[in-house]
Design an enzyme around this catalytic site. Structure first.
Site, short mmCIF file in Angstrom:
data_model
loop_
_atom_site.label_atom_id
_atom_site.label_comp_id
_atom_site.label_asym_id
_atom_site.label_seq_id
_atom_site.Cartn_x
_atom_site.Cartn_y
_atom_site.Cartn_z
N SER A 1 0.81 -1.22 0.00
CA SER A 1 0.00 0.00 0.00
C SER A 1 0.84 1.27 0.00
CB SER A 1 -0.96 -0.05 1.17
OG SER A 1 -1.71 -1.22 1.05
N ARG B 1 7.37 6.25 -4.44
CA ARG B 1 7.86 6.89 -3.21
C ARG B 1 7.26 6.14 -2.03
NH1 ARG B 1 3.87 10.12 -5.34
NH2 ARG B 1 1.97 10.13 -4.11
N ASP C 1 -4.01 -1.47 -1.14
CA ASP C 1 -5.08 -1.84 -0.21
C ASP C 1 -6.45 -1.29 -0.62
OD1 ASP C 1 -4.28 0.74 0.40
OD2 ASP C 1 -4.11 0.44 2.56
C1 GLC Z 1 -0.82 5.84 1.66
C2 GLC Z 1 -0.27 5.07 0.47
C3 GLC Z 1 -1.40 4.44 -0.33
C4 GLC Z 1 -2.31 3.64 0.57
C5 GLC Z 1 -2.81 4.50 1.73
C6 GLC Z 1 -3.70 3.74 2.70
O1 GLC Z 1 -1.54 6.93 1.18
O2 GLC Z 1 0.51 5.91 -0.35
O3 GLC Z 1 -0.88 3.62 -1.36
O4 GLC Z 1 -3.40 3.15 -0.15
O5 GLC Z 1 -1.69 5.02 2.43
O6 GLC Z 1 -3.02 2.68 3.30
#
Ligand code: GLC
Length: 502
Positions: free
Chosen positions: A147, A162, A200
């Site tokens: 995520s 990133r 996620d």
């Molecule tokens: C951050 C991550 C994203 C993820 C979110 C929730 O924003 O960059 O990819 O979905 O957290 O976990």
């Protein structure tokens, strides 16, 4: 020491709470900017709000079957699970969970990914040992919920753009995270193939669609947890960056005309054109590992709300001598950056008692402020701050939801809804799957989010009522399993073992 002036204290707390107000006009401005940045991200690579094509071109309908592994990296824990999809919108799930050592979050990619592979090995040994003893040549298909923003180039390939949420491992940037994990899995000799890479939010969308299939399927999967983000079903024709020459896109199935897009809305308005900003937000950003990035997320999600509160409490301490009678150790959480958990806000917000007894004990246990010397008025002042920070988070969260409803043409003009009501025509619900500690546990989160949704003229209360929001429990595990299933099917790999073998 002179007793604290309660009137001045409450007045100051209220003044601070005003700075967190996010009014109807702000919501409208936010939605407009969000719509603009969605388009920018769909048309161009490399934008802050990345709008990542996920290569997932359909959502499940509940009939999917089989057993798949899923692993989930993205917050404070690493989870490994096996998911048995029974094909009737139901599933059973076995899982193990390990906290990710803080040091590992800023280590190097070999340290992190070999730790993850080790957890997979232990899980497979414990739960699938017998199976593999018999059929060692058959690989279990694994969905990898990762995520963080990745530049996805196939359902099982994505290069890390990133880190977010406190992770910071420089040598992983630009690498294919599926390959990093597969390499470490292979080094341990376990029969597992990383078949799909899943954010996620995409997992949540898929899981919700599997468990509550409706006429129209789920539109949006959204996380309000450690971080915040959303993924939704978009028309392929609108993702114009995929058809640019030299865009380097991989193969995908065009037959549905749709693809799930991971917005990465945590980086909405990093330019700070429309987002609210207080001294306490600025202090947080300055002390973060990624200043100037994820500015939307830093005002909404669990990793940050505790730190905003800590900064605001320190402000009250400085301005009007809050807690001046209490003993607070140098090492107390209140004095330690990033050590106030968001659950603190949920508990304090939920305390409606006269004497705020729960709030006081939370202040003692979680912040290290000796409760015996905290007055009810002081606890009240803290609650005023908590409420302001939590409500702003929920109202801000309405911005992307509203924008996505509008952009996908899901909202209907109020007049047509009136006609439908007269003819008793049943209107489609708009289904949204959500997950994460903030939406699950912060009292009133959904209520405030909905209030703000109604204030957007294109939505109003008629469309807001059509929105059905539900927690997709174990969303990332089930969602990753579902995408691994689709990927394996496409590759012609049969389900790892048939349901009747279980
Ligand atoms: C951050 C991550 C994203 C993820 C979110 C929730 O924003 O960059 O990819 O979905 O957290 O976990």
């Amino acid at each position: 020491m002179a007793p604290i002036d309660s009137t001045a204290l409450i007045a100051r707390a209220e003044a601070i709470s005003k700075e967190f107000e996010y009014g109807a006009d702000d919501v409208r401005k936010g939605v407009k900017e969000f719509l603009r940045l969605m388009d920018v991200g769909l048309q161009n690579d490399g934008e802050a709000m990345t709008m990542i094509p996920t290569y997932v071109t359909s959502v499940p309908n509940g009939t999917e079957k089989g057993v798949y592994l899923a692993v989930d990296l993205g917050g404070t824990n690493f989870r490994v699970c096996s998911v048995y999809l029974t094909g009737d919108s139901k599933f059973t799930l076995t899982q193990s969970k390990a906290a990710i050592p803080k040091l590992m979050m800023t280590s190097d990619s070999h340290t992190l990914f070999s730790f993850l592979a080790q957890q997979v090995k232990e899980f497979v040994d414990e739960h699938h040992g017998d199976h593999f003893a018999e059929t060692a040549d058959h690989h279990l298909q694994l969905g990898f919920t990762f995520s963080f923003p990745v530049d996805q180039r196939a359902v099982n390939k994505g290069y890390l753009i990133r880190w977010t949420k406190g992770f910071d491992i420089a040598d992983a940037i630009g690498k294919d995270v599926c390959e990093l994990l597969q390499k470490e899995i292979d080094a341990l000799g376990i029969p597992v193939t990383v078949a799909a890479l899943v954010n996620d939010t995409v997992g949540t969308l898929m899981a919700r669609s599997y468990t509550s299939p409706g006429k129209t399927g789920t539109l949006l999967g959204a996380i309000f947890g450690t971080g915040t983000n959303g993924a939704y079903v978009e028309k392929l024709s609108k993702i114009s960056k995929m058809t640019k020459p030299d865009s380097g896109v991989g193969e995908y199935d065009k037959s549905t005309g749709e693809m799930v897009v991971n917005t990465e809305w945590g980086s909405f308005d990093n330019a700070m054109q429309v987002l609210p900003d207080t001294l306490y937000d600025r202090q947080l950003d300055k002390n973060s590992v990624n200043p100037g990035i994820q500015m939307f997320e830093k005002r909404i999600s669990g990793m940050f709300l505790g730190e905003i509160l800590r900064n605001a409490i320190l402000g009250l301490q400085k301005d009007v001598g809050l807690f001046s009678a209490a003993t607070i150790e140098e090492t107390a959480a209140l004095n330690t950056p990033w050590s106030v958990d968001t659950s603190v806000l949920s508990y304090i917000e939920a305390d409606d008692s006269e004497d705020l007894a729960t709030a006081k004990s939370v202040l003692e246990e979680q912040l290290g402020v000796s409760a015996a010397h905290v007055s009810t008025e002081e606890a009240r002042a803290v609650k005023i701050l908590v409420h302001a920070i939590g409500k702003r988070s929920a109202r801000l969260s309405a911005v992307p939801v509203a924008a996505i409803l509008i952009a996908t043409g899901k909202v209907k003009p109020s007049a047509s809804l009136d006609d439908a009501a007269e003819t008793k025509e049943e209107l489609d619900v708009i289904d949204i799957g959500v997950d994460g500690s903030v939406v699950e546990f912060y009292p009133g989160f959904e209520k405030y989010l909905r209030e703000a949704l109604r204030e957007v003229p294109e939505i109003g209360s008629d469309n807001e009522k059509r929105v059905r929001m539900g927690v997709a429990k174990d969303g990332s595990g089930v969602g990753a399993a579902l995408i691994a299933l689709v990927a394996a099917k496409m590759a012609g790999i049969p389900a790892a073992f048939a349901a009747d073998e279980l």
